[in-house]
Write an enzyme that holds these catalytic residues in place. Structure first.
Site, PDB file in Angstrom:
ATOM      1  N   ASP A  52      -0.204  -5.937   0.216  1.00  0.00           N
ATOM      2  CA  ASP A  52      -1.464  -6.300  -0.434  1.00  0.00           C
ATOM      3  C   ASP A  52      -1.252  -7.588  -1.212  1.00  0.00           C
ATOM      4  OD1 ASP A  52      -3.030  -4.081   0.378  1.00  0.00           O
ATOM      5  OD2 ASP A  52      -2.108  -2.833  -1.158  1.00  0.00           O
TER       6      ASP A  52
ATOM      7  N   HIS B 204      -4.155  -0.397  -5.976  1.00  0.00           N
ATOM      8  CA  HIS B 204      -4.611  -1.551  -6.744  1.00  0.00           C
ATOM      9  C   HIS B 204      -4.901  -1.203  -8.196  1.00  0.00           C
ATOM     10  CE1 HIS B 204      -6.257  -3.314  -2.707  1.00  0.00           C
ATOM     11  NE2 HIS B 204      -4.965  -3.383  -2.777  1.00  0.00           N
ATOM     12  N   GLU B 205      -5.675  -0.151  -8.391  1.00  0.00           N
ATOM     13  CA  GLU B 205      -6.089   0.211  -9.754  1.00  0.00           C
ATOM     14  C   GLU B 205      -4.876   0.609 -10.586  1.00  0.00           C
ATOM     15  OE1 GLU B 205      -7.082   1.625  -7.002  1.00  0.00           O
ATOM     16  OE2 GLU B 205      -9.274   1.538  -6.816  1.00  0.00           O
TER      17      GLU B 205
ATOM     18  N   CYS C 160       0.857  -1.178   0.000  1.00  0.00           N
ATOM     19  CA  CYS C 160       0.000   0.000   0.000  1.00  0.00           C
ATOM     20  C   CYS C 160       0.899   1.236   0.000  1.00  0.00           C
ATOM     21  CB  CYS C 160      -0.893  -0.004   1.237  1.00  0.00           C
ATOM     22  SG  CYS C 160      -1.849   1.529   1.422  1.00  0.00           S
TER      23      CYS C 160
ATOM     24  N   VAL D  15       4.427 -12.828 -24.761  1.00  0.00           N
ATOM     25  CA  VAL D  15       5.240 -12.609 -23.578  1.00  0.00           C
ATOM     26  C   VAL D  15       5.711 -13.960 -23.038  1.00  0.00           C
ATOM     27  CG1 VAL D  15       3.206 -12.538 -22.043  1.00  0.00           C
ATOM     28  CG2 VAL D  15       5.357 -11.540 -21.289  1.00  0.00           C
ATOM     29  N   GLU D  16       6.977 -14.062 -22.726  1.00  0.00           N
ATOM     30  CA  GLU D  16       7.554 -15.291 -22.179  1.00  0.00           C
ATOM     31  C   GLU D  16       7.117 -15.425 -20.727  1.00  0.00           C
ATOM     32  OE1 GLU D  16       9.776 -18.106 -20.328  1.00  0.00           O
ATOM     33  OE2 GLU D  16      10.208 -16.004 -19.914  1.00  0.00           O
TER      34      GLU D  16
END
Ligand SMILES: [Ca+2]
Ligand SMILES: [Ca+2]
Ligand SMILES: [Ca+2]
Ligand SMILES: [Ca+2]
Ligand SMILES: [Ca+2]
Ligand SMILES: [Ca+2]
Ligand SMILES: [Ca+2]
Ligand SMILES: [Ca+2]
Ligand SMILES: [Ca+2]
Ligand SMILES: [Ca+2]
Ligand SMILES: [Ca+2]
Ligand SMILES: [Ca+2]
Ligand SMILES: [Ca+2]
Ligand SMILES: [Ca+2]
Ligand SMILES: [Ca+2]
Ligand SMILES: [Ca+2]
Lengths: 164, 164, 164, 164, 164, 164, 164, 164, 164, 164
Positions: free
Chosen positions: J62, J96-97, J55, J77-78
């Site tokens: 989180d 988070h967003e 956070c 993407v590997e």
């Protein structure tokens, strides 16, 4: 007994004497038979939780559950031959995405279906797992649009994963 | 008691004396009765986890859960007769896909419904299981398009299978 | 960092350069390390849903989830070596019960543990699945009685199985 | 309000101004308070699905759900301090078994409880997961036997694991 | 109708006119009635997923599911009065462990039961959740040993928690 | 066909012409038949999720799932008669605990079994649900102790309830 | 390949040419083979969700999932022969309890095991379902007591049933 | 307190003195109240797992879980009156499909809603269960098309049923 | 650290000294902050299983799980303030439907979002539970149609409810 | 072995000597490789239950499960590099967003995919949890509309959350 019994010559695997298991990628084991219900379009789905192949770089075994669905045109894939075909990836090294595309390609070639999809859900390596989803609709038919629509709506509500 | 009681003569099976079980495919046991709610279209679904038939090649018993849904027009299928009909596959040999198509054909012939679908989810043999899905919309009605739309959206989110 | 770091020489597999995968039964890949917590008895459980071997008669691949639990004495099994050991059954033909007994025997030989158990839950063949359970308590210790008690109470409440 | 309010001086963490998070193993953050219900023995369990530490060899992050249960004697562990303590393993490298033993040792030292157990269920690496279980009963009390009995009955019915 | 109807005077809450809800801890709302089945010992369990109280330090609401089980002697607790009693914790501040002990104390005082247990499973705060478990067997009876045995075997197989 | 066919005269309900449903508590509908396997002790369990009765105070319908298990001596309860007996509580008013005790009493009287237990799990009213559990072992036999042991170990791991 | 291969002459069914399915109760299809792990006692469990027989009174098909567990002495039951044996109840009429007892009797006769148990979980008829549980310990051995102890602890925590 | 309190005169059931339960189909117990949120369209769903009625032919009790959803126009159905109405089917004989249609008709008449649907999921009889689904959109509004679209997409992903 | 740190003045609640809990409906505690990702439209969902309010008629506590989703325009709701706002219904009396509409209204007023929905799933009273669903799309934008489309497709596949 | 082996130079991580873990946000660890199946559009999904960040205000850890799906154009993407990238958020503070948007931005920049979505499901803090969902369709292609359609249909059937 079955109305399909006249067709039994085609079905060399089911109920036959001695099954031979190939563990090297071998699309030649695939067998098809005649669709007896061409008066309607319908879906057939195979559930196969016993898929395993090898990582082409490290040779570590990979494991997946496969969901294969299709709408037949004239031909259908015989389920025991499909099992043998999927078992033939056992000692074959290939990336997850390439396996799923290859399976789709081989089944399209075998059956020339109206629609087909292959979904592989692999177990995790290092905390991350990969689920490729491949589909196909016969070009020039309404199933081409169905394939795109299903792709566009794919997995809108993913299952919960916690690696346990 | 029920408003449908004037119709009881039609219903020879429910509550009758002595049920006779046929274990040979027998569509003649199917009975229909009058739809009392023709002022609206609605769905009726049957869940039947006790379907069993025989493999037409090896005679090994097969097992499936069947989900049968329909939108009635004038006639409906009586549930006890449907049960007897489904039990009549017990010693009958037929492929999974053919069983599902046959059930659809017999119910369409019996009821002439607006819409019908039959979904069989079989237990695995040799690590692979097969789930045929068959549907139908009455030609020339809007239900013909509904049938195609439901087929095109069939099983977008397959249940998790691990053979245990 | 870790208090166990003085012991790293023993651990040749974890974090090493290049892992080699053997697909022929090979107990020599098993490695042990020193139990750092000998001041108490405790359990360690391994969950391994990626076990696969071959049927010794038909060569058809078999699949199982393995649960291996033990109470260490002086030695513990290194988890990556255990993984490699279990992967080494991949192209090995053996019956379910014999595999589980062999795994128990090899781990007892490696670690000389106070207690050990091996539980394999296989996927079905022909509608039937097999789950062998093997355990061991060091003779002459209280763990011998624990082993019998756990065997006597084994699986009193079996999980629900429906082959789907 | 609460009958425990005379004790609030002890509780420096709950409701305090500014929590500081340590990400280096730090048992000094643990705080205890007085058991107000010494007229009976009872269990307190903590569920903690947010445990993470580092592999001491590779530094790869490890993840686990921890279940910690104890029967208090005179002292209890304050839950927020327990959380901070568990978070302090975040950048600490240690083996799974050693982490669980260390947590048990630290809580025994803090509380001198009648009984304590710590169960860690880790996520898989390379297809295999490890679940250490550690317990303790105060020597010379009846809880010493309880600890052995619980160890002897540990995890008789393991949860189903499929790494998804 | 019921054989218990002679006892209805005791039951002032069930079916009465107007229920008054107290949201301040109030054990006086508890009501008991006569056990009509004293010819045998039996269990009664209450499931109550709607428990809420306040943190005594921060006043933040806490939430829990409670499982309360007992073996009655002469008296039983009336379920609606139990509900009102549990609702009376709504605006009361107390620690989780103290709430569970208090509920046990109040029910023991009300009923003088042979056996009683109270298990609270709280929702998490800051990633950690607490589940106190309290039990009691009437001193000097065989239920005293039952209480210890149940405590000693408490929650050997904890439910899976992932805070979602 | 069955070796039990000489006994069919006893079984008046199964397969008979016309079942009459009583919705007033009526233990007289219970029928027993001879245990054909007296060479061993074994369990028979009935699952009945369709139990409903009335609250004796308010007449509100109550609903429960019943689990009834027993070890037969000479007599067994016929399942259709048990169903009719349980349906006979439909318009009968009684408390949850009294219903379960009454069912146990009636079945003991009918069969004189070695062991019997009745567990009712009711749906909630006002946020709380009640689950009575009643059991019995024939006095003077080892089953008397079994009954006490099962009571003492009853429901140590309660199912999760959230009223949804 | 397998160390058991010298024993293959005994195993006439697995991998053989042409399996014949009998649908009339036929214990003669059962085959045993030698236990290769007599140095320890261990459990083998069979899961069989495809059991079906007929009601001896009405001839209605019955369906069940069977769980069969045993501790071998010198002999073990071959799984394919067990499958064929269980399939042979298909058109056989017998009560649920009698089927389970008969299966136990036949397997005891075949293998003379140290311990054996058979648990059938049937689908409901008229809202009620029946689950018989039968077990056996070899008289004069410690397994006789194990059998009684397992019976005395049978199904203390029954699975949730709602007939859907 | 509530902004709806001026409306309380309409609500004769909630919180009133003495509820009377009718067990004969009685639509007159239904009560409506004013929708306070007419500035937007929204859904209200009722879950009712306690529906029971009688088979009109055999009088055997039937059981179902009902899901009732609607978009209100000016009126809403009061939930306690809805419960009493649904309980009034208790001793009423009617077919599954007719019950669901009747409930829809009565609620449409009561509320004149924009949209309504009624889904009943019944428990099995003889191995088969029936789930009728009925819906309605106010003619001449956009909800008429919504009703058809929801019917056309009904239950594309049926829940798994195994009758246990 | 975070790119959003210049915005911290807005966020008075997260990490602040002393949170004050209001248990009277209080929309003034809601706080918003700036959407930092206006280059795309995206969803944010809040899961809140701890909603409780009072019945406005009887004052009995009600409980629900709330699911709140929105597509932000310029402003977003701060999650701790949202929690305090939802806790402020604790001692507030209001009908289920009115609570959900009020929450939607308050959040629309606070954030002026592109899209918003609020779904409450309440626990049962008297055997019936209520789930209101409210949504909103900004008038004059494409989200107005999205809101109607989501309403028209709402809850086509309702979760299974059995009140346990 | 694999047809992709000519490409191995690109894949520096998979199977390489010594992985270095960065715990500071580091998009430079991301690696791409060539899509070998450009003859069709298909989905690849990554499941990652081991996401953790801090956070930005309180530094409290989180935790989230991430679901990342995309339709590749020329680059993919590997998976091991994706894992390292996601692990690099470990000691990084962000909302988070913002994390979810940043991950989407970085993967779009890396791969220039046809379609991409990132869904994070976080564990609760203070009783509330947050699930951001971000998606993208390549501007000027049909995938731009697919992205909007998927956003408009996002999470219509949210999973059940109870914070346990
Ligand atoms: Ca999982
Ligand atoms: Ca499964
Ligand atoms: Ca098989
Ligand atoms: Ca299963
Ligand atoms: Ca892994
Ligand atoms: Ca790994
Ligand atoms: Ca799993
Ligand atoms: Ca929290
Ligand atoms: Ca959970
Ligand atoms: Ca209620
Ligand atoms: Ca529940
Ligand atoms: Ca069920
Ligand atoms: Ca039935
Ligand atoms: Ca079920
Ligand atoms: Ca439920
Ligand atoms: Ca949950």
């Amino acid at each position: 007994m079955s109305e399909r019994s006249g067709q039994n010559d085609e079905l060399t695997l089911l109920g036959n004497k001695k099954t031979v298991y190939s563990f090297d990628y071998d699309p030649s084991v695939l067998e098809s038979f005649q669709n007896m219900n061409t008066h309607r379009d319908y879906f057939v789905k195979f559930n196969f939780p016993e898929f395993t192949s090898l990582c082409p770089i490290t040779s570590q075994p990979d494991f997946a559950t496969l969901y294969i669905s299709y709408v037949p045109d004239q031909k259908m894939v015989e389920s025991k031959s499909l099992k043998l075909y999927l078992f033939s990836f056992r000692n074959h090294g290939d990336f997850h995405e390439d396996c799923m595309n290859k399976i789709a390609d081989d089944l399209i070639k075998l059956m020339d279906p109206k629609y087909l999809e292959v979904w592989g859900k692999f177990t995790p390596r290092g905390g991350i797992s990969i689920d490729p989803y491949v589909n196909y609709g016969k070009p020039g038919t309404k199933w081409e649009k169905v394939a795109f629509d299903r792709l566009a709506k794919h997995d809108l509500y993913p299952e919960k994963i916690d690696n346990r």
